[in-house]
Design an enzyme around this catalytic site. Structure first.
Site, PDB file in Angstrom:
ATOM      1  N   ASP A  79     -34.179   4.391  37.180  1.00 31.06           N
ATOM      2  CA  ASP A  79     -34.788   4.571  38.493  1.00 31.06           C
ATOM      3  C   ASP A  79     -35.695   3.398  38.842  1.00 31.06           C
ATOM      4  OD1 ASP A  79     -36.529   5.544  36.395  1.00 31.06           O
ATOM      5  OD2 ASP A  79     -37.837   6.355  37.948  1.00 31.06           O
ATOM      6  N   GLU A 146     -38.569   7.715  35.374  1.00 32.21           N
ATOM      7  CA  GLU A 146     -39.680   7.115  34.647  1.00 32.21           C
ATOM      8  C   GLU A 146     -40.850   6.820  35.571  1.00 32.21           C
ATOM      9  OE1 GLU A 146     -42.147   3.819  32.963  1.00 32.21           O
ATOM     10  OE2 GLU A 146     -41.028   3.881  34.837  1.00 32.21           O
TER      11      GLU A 146
END
Length: 478
Positions: A79, A146
């Protein structure tokens, strides 16, 4: 399809980085990129798992002669933080990033680049497909979410791994290894809204032109927080305006670069005079960190009525009173210990929300210090304060075999000693070390600047250096 990064070295690293840059992958929107990674691995015959949290785990057998070597995990996250300049038309839910090369660096165009941490993903894929590298058995872990809450790493099944060494590829300074990091949590204030039925001409009050940046790594750079600055200006305007709504920032872990309020104004001249004064004040205060800062007032339209005056006061009081930036520093080394970032302010139908991302390398400073203080602030202002789950920090180990190997290898390859230390940012190493027994970890990465901002860029040459370093480190683990 045109390949902007074609011809760059390492060729396969930049090939895969450009591939994933075409896929939307903001935190919470990783399904498409996770499926791409899973299907790619399947098509190449790699052993791959896609878990329920969309984490991707890929395993590669040891090279000949490395069968008895300790298993190594290569790890990064898929991400990215989605930030863009205010007037840029870009839909992070569907649009590909527009890559460009400037003076040896890769940038996106007016948006974040996602080198944090797409470069790690690309390196892992290039290593996976190579049939000439020598290495122990590899376990590739590419996590989700994350940037928002590390929920991918929090929920990964540690029993799936046999790794003894972890090479995390989520750092941003070549020649500087990371061996410790801060933990953190989110704190949210919820202020219920109510309105009164007197309306004057609507205007949009904007704070713009700030540098922004990563709320952890850049916490000590004294960059302006647009939410805090807007509240300062609104406090000075309190007797002359009514507040309709307030918005600022888009990610809790990015220092907000822009913020605005919709206000009703009856006496425009007084307001313009105050704004002129504030432009002078802010240009002086932020001359070195945010020289382009400006406060702008523009005509606008709105159907909404303004908030009750006491609520207006409560909102700006909360924003002004919430601590922001560095909270404490180490007395032993040059390191921020604790910080808070008031990253997002937003007005919804029933509440105004204030979102903070708090960090500390000393867990008790959050759990027993900052969080209780924020709850007390909420009680004093009669507003609700909620806290999210804390993610752990990563304590610097007195002894580390993988750290020794990495530092020796770097000096051999580049002829200079690297540095090693801890950072005031969140890495997934602490979570993974809690799930996999006796895991010895280190983090590294190429030179990358201005993460979490539209000026994010990564060095082409440094990417090549770090990729070659990782390959050489794997070869030496025998």
């Amino acid at each position: 399809m045109e390949r902007i990064l074609e011809g760059l070295e390492p060729e396969r690293v930049f090939y895969y980085f450009e591939e994933i840059s075409r896929i939307p992958r903001g935190s919470g929107n990783e399904k498409q990129v996770s499926d791409y990674l899973f299907n790619l691995a399947k098509s190449k015959g790699w052993e791959v798992i896609q878990d329920k949290n969309l984490n991707i785990i890929i395993k590669k057998p040891a090279s000949k002669g490395y069968e008895n070597s300790p298993v190594v995990m290569l790890q990064g996250h898929m991400d990215m933080v989605c930030e863009k300049n205010e007037n840029v038309v870009h839909d992070f839910e569907k649009d590909p990033l527009k890559l460009r090369i400037i003076d040896g660096y890769v940038y996106a165009t007016e948006t974040t680049l996602g080198a944090d941490n797409g470069i790690a993903v690309a390196m892992c894929l290039a290593i996976m497909e190579s049939d000439v590298l020598k290495h122990p058995a590899l376990e590739i872990l590419i996590t989700t979410d994350e940037e928002k809450g590390m929920t991918g790493a929090q929920n990964v099944d540690g029993s799936l791994f046999k790794s003894k060494y972890l090479l995390n590829l989520d750092s941003e300074n070549e020649g500087s290894f990371t061996a410790g990091c801060a933990g953190g949590c989110e704190v949210v204030f919820k202020i219920p809204v109510s309105y009164h039925n007197v309306k004057n001409k609507a205007y949009k009050l904007m704070v713009k032109g700030l540098s922004g940046g990563h709320s952890g790594v850049d916490a000590d750079k004294e960059r302006g927080n647009a939410n805090k600055i807007l509240a300062r200006v609104l406090y000075d305007l309190f007797d002359y305006v009514d507040l309709v709504s307030i918005e600022g920032g888009s990610k809790t872990n990015a220092i907000p670069r822009e913020a605005h309020a919709i206000i009703n104004i009856e006496y425009l001249d007084q307001v313009n005079n105050i704004i002129e004064l504030w432009n002078g004040i802010l240009k002086n205060e932020y001359a070195f960190t945010d020289p382009s800062i400006e406060v702008i007032l523009a005509d606008t339209d709105t159907e909404r009525y303004p908030l009750e005056k006491n609520l207006f006061n409560k909102i700006i009081s909360a924003i002004n009173l919430i601590p922001n930036g560095v909270l404490s520093r180490s007395t032993a080394i040059d390191l921020v210990i604790s910080s808070n970032n008031l990253g997002v302010v937003t007005t919804k139908e029933d509440y105004v929300y204030l979102y903070c991302h708090s960090r500390s390398s000393v867990a008790t400073l959050l759990a027993n210090g900052f969080v209780p203080a924020m709850k007390q602030l909420g009680e004093a202002l009669s507003v609700e304060c909620e806290t999210g789950a804390m993610y752990p920090g990563w304590e610097y180990a007195k002894e580390s075999k993988i750290r020794e190997i990495c530092m020796e290898t770097y000096e051999e390859m580049f002829g200079k000693k690297p540095t090693v230390g801890a950072i005031h940012a969140g890495l997934e190493c602490g979570l993974l070390m809690g799930k996999i027994s006796n895991l010895d970890a280190i983090s590294m990465g190429p030179d990358a600047c201005d993460a979490h901002s539209p000026n994010e860029h990564v060095s082409i040459k440094s990417t090549e250096n770090i990729y070659n370093l990782v390959c050489r480190i794997l070869e030496k683990i025998k």
